[in-house]
Design a protein around this motif. Structure first.
Motif, PDB file in Angstrom:
ATOM      1  N   VAL A 353       0.835  -1.203   0.000  1.00  0.00           N
ATOM      2  CA  VAL A 353       0.000   0.000   0.000  1.00  0.00           C
ATOM      3  C   VAL A 353       0.869   1.253   0.000  1.00  0.00           C
ATOM      4  O   VAL A 353       0.670   2.188  -0.788  1.00  0.00           O
ATOM      5  N   VAL A 354       1.869   1.261   0.882  1.00  0.00           N
ATOM      6  CA  VAL A 354       2.775   2.407   0.977  1.00  0.00           C
ATOM      7  C   VAL A 354       3.603   2.551  -0.301  1.00  0.00           C
ATOM      8  O   VAL A 354       3.774   3.652  -0.836  1.00  0.00           O
ATOM      9  N   GLU A 357       1.512   4.022  -3.195  1.00  0.00           N
ATOM     10  CA  GLU A 357       1.273   5.462  -3.011  1.00  0.00           C
ATOM     11  C   GLU A 357       2.519   6.264  -3.379  1.00  0.00           C
ATOM     12  O   GLU A 357       2.432   7.289  -4.075  1.00  0.00           O
ATOM     13  N   GLN A 358       3.667   5.801  -2.932  1.00  0.00           N
ATOM     14  CA  GLN A 358       4.912   6.525  -3.205  1.00  0.00           C
ATOM     15  C   GLN A 358       5.287   6.447  -4.686  1.00  0.00           C
ATOM     16  O   GLN A 358       5.794   7.422  -5.261  1.00  0.00           O
ATOM     17  N   GLU A 360       3.201   6.154  -7.237  1.00  0.00           N
ATOM     18  CA  GLU A 360       2.308   7.045  -7.969  1.00  0.00           C
ATOM     19  C   GLU A 360       2.757   8.497  -7.841  1.00  0.00           C
ATOM     20  O   GLU A 360       2.755   9.259  -8.817  1.00  0.00           O
ATOM     21  N   GLU A 361       3.131   8.884  -6.626  1.00  0.00           N
ATOM     22  CA  GLU A 361       3.611  10.258  -6.403  1.00  0.00           C
ATOM     23  C   GLU A 361       4.914  10.502  -7.150  1.00  0.00           C
ATOM     24  O   GLU A 361       5.112  11.574  -7.754  1.00  0.00           O
ATOM     25  N   LYS A 391       2.241  -1.560  -8.614  1.00  0.00           N
ATOM     26  CA  LYS A 391       0.835  -1.950  -8.794  1.00  0.00           C
ATOM     27  C   LYS A 391       0.701  -3.462  -8.842  1.00  0.00           C
ATOM     28  O   LYS A 391      -0.234  -4.035  -8.247  1.00  0.00           O
TER      29      LYS A 391
END
Length: 414
Positions: A353-354, A357-358, A360-361, A391
């Motif tokens: 999950v982390v 998120e990272q 994508e950023e 992903k």
């Protein structure tokens, strides 16, 4: 970590599209149509009939016979004659062989019933595994398709910069090469997904339609479930093997007592005599016959075959007992592996999950910098690659939790 009582927070299987096939419906289809499971049901039916067959040894038998002899006058003084008989036979004592054979068939029937139950739990788990495998393949297609589209967009942007003299040709070729590789990866993922779909269809007995949509799994309210390690050895496979051992024991007793004790039977026979094929009688002196016969038989020696058979059955019992101990060790190992997989799947999911998120950023930042001419083509390709990997790792970790939970449920037959 305590192993006697393990508290878990399993995931619930939840449907998101009421018009699609969900997991519960897939399991129901599999239990109705899977060929291997249906075969095991027939095996169980056969075992039940063997019990009925063994009970037949305690019931009398009825036989009818008819004989007609036609004699030519030129061959002698004989006359035509015929007779018909009805014989009722009943075993009064069969050396306890019938008793123990009946018990053996009952044990075999129970063993088959437990095997059927184990087959059912195996099938449910395998349906879950293939269902999840197909969902993972769909997610993989989505991920690789997105990566391909991002590279297409990057190639278009790079081509514009190249035509404006703002980008070297080798950078454009690098983007094109990565885009073509992504296209190949996408094609491979689609092929793998088709195979996963056919794998799911086969385990459902071929009942899955191509138009059928497969619902995704979603985490809803968590709940606490308790698995007690002591329940491990209450598995159907263990019960089945124990009953098989008992059946072998009864077979051994049937052979031992049957060979050492006498056998007694009673035959009641009625015979009607006649002088033609229709059993008509012209002479009054011909009388019908009624007899009762008690048969007594006691084998004292048959070359040692019975003794050898008893030894063979005892060796089979010993083999089955070793199989039982080996099965218990295998079940224990299954439990330890499933428990570790469950813990790892939870940790991997939290990490994924982390990471997603990272990633994508990071892609957003690198993409903006690339548009401004600060980041290189290689930087954006790498960011795209990291995003795709993150992903894929997320999807894998997400579904692995369901699979780990399903594995634990299979082990405890929940």
């Amino acid at each position: 970590m305590k192993k006697n009582i393990i508290k878990l927070l399993p995931l619930a299987f939840f449907t998101v599209n009421i018009y699609a096939l969900n997991l519960d419906e897939a399991i129901k289809l599999g239990l109705e149509n899977n060929n291997s499971y249906k075969k095991q049901q027939y095996i169980y039916d056969e075992a039940k009939e063997n019990v009925v067959k063994s009970r037949g040894n305690f019931l009398p038998t009825l036989d009818l016979s008819y004989t007609y002899n036609a004699n030519k006058e030129d061959l002698g003084d004989g006359k035509d004659n015929a007779n018909a008989s009805a014989i009722i036979s009943y075993s009064l004592f069969n050396g306890l062989q019938d008793k123990y054979n009946l018990e053996a068939s009952k044990d075999s029937e129970k063993s088959s019933k437990y095997t059927l139950e184990a087959t059912k739990h195996d099938l449910v788990y395998n349906i879950k595994a293939r269902y999840i495998s197909y969902l993972k393949s769909i997610k993989n297609i989505e991920t690789l398709n997105n990566a391909y589209k991002l590279l297409q967009k990057q190639y278009e942007d790079s081509l514009n910069k190249f035509e404006q003299g703002l980008l070297a040709k080798n950078d454009l070729l690098q983007v094109n090469a990565q885009m073509l590789q992504a296209k190949q990866n996408l094609a491979r993922a689609k092929a793998d997904s088709k195979i996963a779909w056919y794998d799911l269809k086969n385990i459902l007995g071929g009942t899955l339609s191509k138009e059928e949509k497969i619902e995704d799994l979603e985490r809803i309210n968590t709940f606490e479930s308790i698995f007690n390690e002591e329940e491990l050895y209450l598995r159907s496979e263990v019960k089945s093997l124990k009953k098989s051992i008992e059946a072998l024991g009864n077979q051994k007793d049937a052979n031992t007592y049957g060979s050492n004790l006498p056998k007694v039977s009673l035959d009641l026979k009625y015979t009607k005599l006649g002088e033609d094929a229709s059993l008509n009688v012209n002479e009054s002196e011909i009388e019908n016959q009624s007899t009762a016969t008690v048969n007594f038989k006691w084998n004292l020696y048959n070359g040692g075959k019975d003794k050898s058979e008893t030894i063979i059955l005892q060796k089979k019992i010993s083999q089955a007992k070793e199989d039982l101990e080996s099965l218990k060790l295998d079940i224990k190992l299954q439990y330890e592996k499933a428990l570790e997989e469950y813990e790892v799947s939870k940790l991997n999911y939290e990490t994924a999950v982390v990471s997603l998120e990272q990633s994508e950023e990071n892609y957003k930042i690198v993409n903006n910098r690339f548009k401004e001419g600060i980041s290189t083509t290689t930087d954006l390709i790498n960011a795209n690659f990291l995003l795709s990997q993150a992903k894929q790792s997320f999807d894998s970790a997400y579904y692995d939790r369901f699979l780990a939970k399903a594995s634990l449920y299979r082990i405890f037959e929940k």
